[in-house]
Design a protein around this motif. Structure first.
Motif, PDB file in Angstrom:
ATOM      1  N   GLY A  44     -12.133  -9.345 -39.063  1.00 63.78           N
ATOM      2  CA  GLY A  44     -11.431  -8.868 -37.868  1.00 63.78           C
ATOM      3  C   GLY A  44      -9.926  -8.794 -38.097  1.00 63.78           C
ATOM      4  N   THR A  45      -9.282  -7.960 -37.276  1.00 63.40           N
ATOM      5  CA  THR A  45      -7.822  -7.876 -37.366  1.00 63.40           C
ATOM      6  C   THR A  45      -7.163  -8.620 -36.207  1.00 63.40           C
ATOM      7  N   THR A  46      -8.004  -9.183 -35.324  1.00 58.13           N
ATOM      8  CA  THR A  46      -7.459  -9.988 -34.224  1.00 58.13           C
ATOM      9  C   THR A  46      -8.165 -11.353 -34.231  1.00 58.13           C
ATOM     10  N   PHE A  47      -7.508 -12.337 -33.593  1.00 60.76           N
ATOM     11  CA  PHE A  47      -8.104 -13.668 -33.489  1.00 60.76           C
ATOM     12  C   PHE A  47      -9.429 -13.577 -32.731  1.00 60.76           C
ATOM     13  N   ALA A  48      -9.450 -12.765 -31.674  1.00 58.22           N
ATOM     14  CA  ALA A  48     -10.653 -12.649 -30.838  1.00 58.22           C
ATOM     15  C   ALA A  48     -11.835 -12.095 -31.641  1.00 58.22           C
ATOM     16  N   GLU A  49     -11.578 -11.081 -32.456  1.00 56.74           N
ATOM     17  CA  GLU A  49     -12.672 -10.496 -33.254  1.00 56.74           C
ATOM     18  C   GLU A  49     -13.245 -11.526 -34.225  1.00 56.74           C
ATOM     19  N   ASN A  50     -12.364 -12.272 -34.887  1.00 51.79           N
ATOM     20  CA  ASN A  50     -12.851 -13.257 -35.858  1.00 51.79           C
ATOM     21  C   ASN A  50     -13.590 -14.411 -35.184  1.00 51.79           C
ATOM     22  N   ALA A  51     -13.105 -14.836 -34.003  1.00 53.96           N
ATOM     23  CA  ALA A  51     -13.789 -15.914 -33.284  1.00 53.96           C
ATOM     24  C   ALA A  51     -15.203 -15.453 -32.910  1.00 53.96           C
ATOM     25  N   PHE A  52     -15.320 -14.188 -32.467  1.00 54.41           N
ATOM     26  CA  PHE A  52     -16.629 -13.647 -32.107  1.00 54.41           C
ATOM     27  C   PHE A  52     -17.565 -13.627 -33.325  1.00 54.41           C
ATOM     28  N   LEU A  53     -17.069 -13.157 -34.464  1.00 58.70           N
ATOM     29  CA  LEU A  53     -17.911 -13.078 -35.665  1.00 58.70           C
ATOM     30  C   LEU A  53     -18.460 -14.460 -36.038  1.00 58.70           C
ATOM     31  N   LYS A  54     -17.580 -15.494 -35.924  1.00 60.90           N
ATOM     32  CA  LYS A  54     -18.006 -16.850 -36.295  1.00 60.90           C
ATOM     33  C   LYS A  54     -19.010 -17.416 -35.277  1.00 60.90           C
ATOM     34  N   ALA A  55     -18.767 -17.170 -33.985  1.00 57.34           N
ATOM     35  CA  ALA A  55     -19.666 -17.699 -32.954  1.00 57.34           C
ATOM     36  C   ALA A  55     -21.027 -16.998 -33.028  1.00 57.34           C
TER      37      ALA A  55
END
Ligand code: IMP
Length: 200
Positions: A44-55
């Motif tokens: 992801g290029t945003t914190f939100a995108e990466n948090a979603f991928l991990k969750a």
């Protein structure tokens, strides 16, 4: 209620658990599950995108409601870098070395302003999800101070103190992760109700 925290970072588990446990939430971590979590590519290029991928990955692999965070430090004089790349910034250096290097690169900068950001995402097995975000604004100090916290805390100053000089409870009250977790707690009951209704 059980919630799985999809992170291998012990400091984050400590901070997240400290806030969730008083709310009757049983925190499950990788140490409690049989199979280790597979690594998620943080594309992801945003914190939100990466948090979603991990969750999403944690939920898929454990079958539990899963919470994950993505966080980092954004430095104004570096145009917001390292941002989502905070954990991968200056590879090969220890955090005290990274912190020295940041201060060196800021020697002639016009501004020392910086902020931490934390996105927290929860994903339920039925696909329901929400994300919250918190920020902590401060500036980069001229020397490393304090031994609490982790990562960039010894050089991240809010007022007169670096975050590493604060008591952990005081950090939670103002931190990016603390603020995101407060929002998370506020939204969690309605989220759980929705999941229960969807299951009926
Ligand atoms: P993540 O595990 O991909 O979210 O990476 C987060 C990285 O950002 C950490 O490894 C630290 O380098 C930095 N970071 C995030 N939150 C904090 C904090 O509260 N204190 C110090 N460093 C932090």
């Amino acid at each position: 209620m059980k919630i799985f925290i999809a992170t291998k970072n012990k400091d984050k588990i400590k901070e997240i658990s400290r806030i969730l446990i008083p709310h009757n939430i049983e925190v499950i971590t990788e140490a409690d599950i049989k199979k280790p979590l597979s690594d998620v590519e943080e594309t992801g290029t945003t914190f939100a995108e990466n948090a979603f991928l991990k969750a999403q990955n944690g939920c898929k692999e454990t079958g539990l409601i899963t919470i994950a965070d993505d966080s980092g430090i954004c430095i104004d004089a570096f145009d917001g870098a390292p941002g989502v790349y905070s954990a991968r910034f200056l590879p090969g250096l220890s955090y005290p070395e990274k912190n020295e290097e940041i201060m060196k690169r800021l020697q002639n900068a016009d501004t020392r302003k910086a902020h931490y950001t934390c996105a927290i995402c929860v994903v339920a097995p039925n696909g329901e999800t929400f994300t919250v975000q918190g920020e902590l604004h401060g500036e980069i100090a001229h020397s490393q101070r304090g031994s609490n916290g982790f990562g960039y805390d010894p050089i991240f100053k809010v007022g007169d103190k670096t975050v590493a000089e604060m008591d952990p409870e005081d950090k939670d009250k103002i931190s990016h992760r603390g603020k995101a977790l407060q929002l998370f707690e506020q939204r969690l009951p309605a989220f759980l109700k929705e999941i229960n209704n969807a299951d009926k």
